[in-house]
Design a protein around this motif. Structure first.
Motif, PDB file in Angstrom:
ATOM      1  N   THR A 161       0.827  -1.206   0.000  1.00 50.08           N
ATOM      2  CA  THR A 161       0.000   0.000   0.000  1.00 50.08           C
ATOM      3  C   THR A 161       0.860   1.253   0.000  1.00 50.08           C
ATOM      4  O   THR A 161       0.655   2.167  -0.820  1.00 50.08           O
ATOM      5  N   GLU A 165       0.822   3.575  -3.289  1.00 46.22           N
ATOM      6  CA  GLU A 165       0.044   4.799  -3.087  1.00 46.22           C
ATOM      7  C   GLU A 165       0.907   5.999  -2.712  1.00 46.22           C
ATOM      8  O   GLU A 165       0.619   7.125  -3.118  1.00 46.22           O
ATOM      9  N   LEU A 240      -4.882  -0.278  -5.870  1.00 48.78           N
ATOM     10  CA  LEU A 240      -3.796   0.538  -5.333  1.00 48.78           C
ATOM     11  C   LEU A 240      -3.402   1.644  -6.319  1.00 48.78           C
ATOM     12  O   LEU A 240      -3.163   2.789  -5.918  1.00 48.78           O
TER      13      LEU A 240
END
Length: 324
Positions: A161, A165, A240
């Motif tokens: 993540t 991101e 994502l």
């Protein structure tokens, strides 16, 4: 390795681009990246053809019917005339943009609906991936877990993540080790069909060498059913990519007509000369078309110049493939 976020708010300036179309598949290799690469690397000028790009159609086009001698002098022109003009204008715009590039750039695009594609770059030029390799690292991790008949652990998901991101470098290093570092990435890429990509050595994953064509092949693994990745793995990656932080939502998304896109970007100032490598890959929705686009570049005077270049190339290439 420090993380650098580049603000999306800036004034666009004219920049050059290097483009080629269709079946001309000039596989470029180059050195571009994010803020993670430290070893020195020289910038090589592109040597692409000055001929305008030509989009390769998915299937042969039926020739227009030629009017007979008895047809009225005022007969309407054949339907093929307008599309040809539109395609020619789009290709000329792409060629013009590429000619203004101060460094090297390569682009590869495919329309998932029509099958039309475009690929262009300086032959023999290699691009460092920088942070776009983080998508490759995640794909390799998911392929590995599939082979083991398992799913990513909670810890691996947390790293994935922040790596995608937020483009967090420490998270990328953690997952790089999980996949077996450079031998692990090379093994996964061999299975993915990335024939011109070589993993960075000695922990410098951001200096993985690649081409725009290979990045397009990676995008196919993520966004199409013709993939080694399971539907669950593909959906996870897509989610994502759709949630990268706001100041990193630049790049190929500039070609979207309605704001619909998923993206991963990479950026890096070279230690040797201060010139920037700027890359962007992702999926774009444009006027009813679903496009996969990869643009890689280096030799940019500033990060803003590089981002403007990548976005201009993406827009022009998308227009050329979709017909205007």
């Amino acid at each position: 390795m420090a993380i650098r976020s580049v603000s999306r708010a800036r004034v666009l300036v004219p920049v050059g681009l290097l483009v080629a179309a269709g079946a001309v598949a000039a596989a470029l290799q180059g050195q571009s990246g994010g803020a993670e690469g430290r070893p020195q690397m020289s910038v090589v000028a592109d040597t692409t053809s000055s001929a305008p790009p030509v989009v390769a159609p998915a299937a042969p086009v039926t020739p227009a019917v030629t009017p007979t001698a008895a047809a009225p002098a005022t007969a309407a022109p054949t339907p093929a005339a307008a599309p040809a003009t539109s395609a020619g204008t789009a290709a000329a715009a792409l060629h013009s943009a590429v000619d203004r590039a101060e460094g090297a750039v390569s682009v590869a695009v495919t329309d998932l609906g029509t099958g039309q594609s475009l690929s262009y770059g300086g032959p023999g030029h290699g691009f460092a991936t920088a942070s776009i390799v983080k998508l490759d690292i995640l794909a390799a991790l998911l392929l590995r877990t599939q082979d083991l008949g398992s799913t990513p652990t909670a810890a691996q998901r947390d790293l994935a993540t922040t790596m995608i991101e937020n483009s967090d470098n420490d998270s990328a290093t953690g997952l790089w080790d999980e996949i077996g570092a450079d031998p692990g990435l090379d093994a996964a890429n061999a299975r993915f069909g990335l024939t011109a990509t070589e993993a960075g050595q000695d922990g410098y994953w951001g200096l993985t060498s690649t081409t725009a064509d290979d990045q397009l092949r990676l995008l196919r693994q993520v966004f199409t059913e013709d993939s080694l990745l399971s539907p669950a793995s593909r959906a996870y990656i897509q989610e994502l990519l759709d949630q990268v932080e706001d100041d990193q939502r630049w790049g190929v998304g500039a070609a979207a007509s309605n704001g619909g896109f998923e993206v991963k970007n990479g950026w890096l100032p070279r230690d040797t000369d201060g010139l920037w490598v700027i890359n962007s890959i992702g999926r774009v929705e444009r006027d009813g078309h679903e496009l996969l686009i990869a643009v890689v570049s280096d030799g940019n005077p500033t990060d803003t110049d590089g981002m403007d270049l990548v976005e201009s190339v993406a827009r022009a290439a998308a227009a050329a493939v979709t017909g205007g």
